[in-house]
Scaffold this motif. Structure first.
Motif, short mmCIF file in Angstrom:
data_model
loop_
_atom_site.label_atom_id
_atom_site.label_comp_id
_atom_site.label_asym_id
_atom_site.label_seq_id
_atom_site.Cartn_x
_atom_site.Cartn_y
_atom_site.Cartn_z
N GLU A 163 0.51 -28.63 23.71
CA GLU A 163 0.63 -29.99 24.19
C GLU A 163 -0.30 -30.90 23.38
O GLU A 163 -1.47 -30.57 23.17
N GLY A 164 0.23 -31.99 22.87
CA GLY A 164 -0.55 -32.92 22.07
C GLY A 164 -0.70 -32.53 20.61
O GLY A 164 -1.28 -33.27 19.83
N SER A 165 -0.15 -31.38 20.24
CA SER A 165 -0.25 -30.92 18.85
C SER A 165 0.88 -31.52 18.02
O SER A 165 1.97 -31.75 18.52
N SER A 166 0.58 -31.75 16.76
CA SER A 166 1.64 -32.22 15.84
C SER A 166 2.53 -31.04 15.47
O SER A 166 2.21 -29.89 15.77
N GLN A 167 3.63 -31.31 14.83
CA GLN A 167 4.55 -30.26 14.39
C GLN A 167 4.10 -29.73 13.03
O GLN A 167 3.62 -30.50 12.19
N PRO A 168 4.24 -28.43 12.79
CA PRO A 168 3.86 -27.88 11.48
C PRO A 168 4.80 -28.37 10.40
O PRO A 168 5.97 -28.65 10.65
N ASP A 169 4.29 -28.50 9.18
CA ASP A 169 5.12 -28.92 8.06
C ASP A 169 5.61 -27.70 7.27
O ASP A 169 5.33 -26.56 7.64
N GLN A 170 6.32 -27.95 6.20
CA GLN A 170 6.90 -26.87 5.38
C GLN A 170 5.83 -25.91 4.87
O GLN A 170 5.99 -24.70 4.91
N ARG A 171 4.74 -26.47 4.39
CA ARG A 171 3.66 -25.63 3.87
C ARG A 171 3.06 -24.76 4.98
O ARG A 171 2.74 -23.60 4.76
N ASP A 172 2.93 -25.35 6.19
CA ASP A 172 2.43 -24.58 7.33
C ASP A 172 3.33 -23.38 7.62
O ASP A 172 2.85 -22.28 7.88
N ILE A 173 4.62 -23.58 7.58
CA ILE A 173 5.57 -22.51 7.87
C ILE A 173 5.43 -21.38 6.85
O ILE A 173 5.41 -20.20 7.21
N GLN A 174 5.31 -21.75 5.58
CA GLN A 174 5.15 -20.73 4.54
C GLN A 174 3.84 -19.97 4.72
O GLN A 174 3.81 -18.74 4.60
N GLU A 175 2.76 -20.69 5.02
CA GLU A 175 1.47 -20.03 5.23
C GLU A 175 1.53 -19.13 6.47
O GLU A 175 0.98 -18.03 6.47
N PHE A 176 2.22 -19.59 7.53
CA PHE A 176 2.35 -18.80 8.75
C PHE A 176 3.06 -17.47 8.46
O PHE A 176 2.61 -16.41 8.89
N GLN A 177 4.16 -17.53 7.72
CA GLN A 177 4.90 -16.31 7.40
C GLN A 177 4.03 -15.33 6.62
O GLN A 177 4.03 -14.14 6.91
N ALA A 178 3.26 -15.83 5.66
CA ALA A 178 2.39 -14.96 4.88
C ALA A 178 1.29 -14.36 5.75
O ALA A 178 1.00 -13.15 5.66
#
Length: 186
Positions: A163-178
Motif C-alpha cells: 500500500e502506497g508503493s509505486s509500481q516497479p519499472d522494466q529494470r526492476d522486473i529484470q533485476e527481480f527475475q535475476a
C-alpha cells in the motif's frame, strides 16, 4: 452424424490450433456433431492430444493486452519455478487474481542510458507459503517500489504492491527475475 474417436480428436486438435477456447470447441462439437462433452472431459481429452498451445497462449496474451494496453510491453514471465524447499506444497483454493507483475514503463531515454540513481533489489523467500501459492515472498526493488510476490500452483508469477508503493519499472522486473533465480539457487 456419427463421429469416431479419431475424428473427434482430430477435430478438437484442429479447433485448438486455430485458437479456439475449450468452451468454443464444446459449442462446435455440439453444433456440428451433436456431441455433448463436459468441460472437464474436454480438458482431459486435450491433455492426450498433440496440440500446439501457442495459439492459446497468444490469445490469452491478446485478451490481457485488451484489458491493460501496457501489458503488451511486459516481458514474458517464467512458466515454472520449483518450491524453495524442494517439496511439493499442498494445493489451496485460489482466488481469481489476474495481476502478474504490473505493466512495464517505456524506456527512459532516447540514447538507451538509464542514469537514475537506484538502490539494490532484494528478494526474500517466505518460510511460510501463502495460501494458494507454491512459493511466495517479498521484494524491495531498486526504484523503491515494494510488495509481495508469489508463484501459484500453475507456475504463474504474481505481484501485489505494498500500500502506497509505486509500481516497479522494466529494470526492476529484470533485476527481480535475476535476484529470484539467485535466491532459488539457479
Amino acid at each position: 452424424m456419427e463421429i469416431t474417436e479419431s475424428q473427434r480428436n482430430q477435430f478438437i486438435q484442429k479447433c485448438l490450433e486455430e485458437g479456439m477456447s475449450l468452451s468454443q470447441v464444446q459449442d462446435q462439437l455440439a453444433q456440428q456433431f451433436q456431441l455433448h462433452v463436459t468441460y472437464m472431459e474436454l480438458r482431459l481429452l486435450t491433455a492426450e492430444l498433440q496440440v500446439n498451445w501457442e495459439k492459446q497462449d497468444a490469445r490469452a496474451m491478446a485478451a490481457r493486452a485488451a484489458r491493460t494496453p501496457a501489458a503488451a510491453q511486459q516481458p514474458p514471465l517464467p512458466r515454472e519455478a520449483p518450491p524453495a524447499n524442494g517439496e511439493e506444497q499442498e494445493a489451496w483454493p485460489q482466488e481469481e487474481e489476474e495481476s502478474p507483475l504490473p505493466p512495464a514503463t517505456p524506456p527512459p531515454a532516447a540514447d538507451g542510458a538509464d542514469n537514475t540513481p537506484r538502490g539494490t533489489t532484494t528478494v526474500e523467500i517466505s518460510k511460510v507459503v501463502r495460501p494458494g501459492a507454491s512459493l511466495s515472498g517479498t521484494v524491495k526493488f531498486g526504484s523503491g517500489a515494494s510488495g509481495e510476490w508469489y508463484v501459484d500452483a500453475y507456475g504463474r508469477l504474481g505481484f501485489n504492491a505494498d500500500e502506497g508503493s509505486s509500481q516497479p519499472d522494466q529494470r526492476d522486473i529484470q533485476e527481480f527475475q535475476a535476484e529470484l533465480q539467485k535466491a532459488l539457487g539457479y
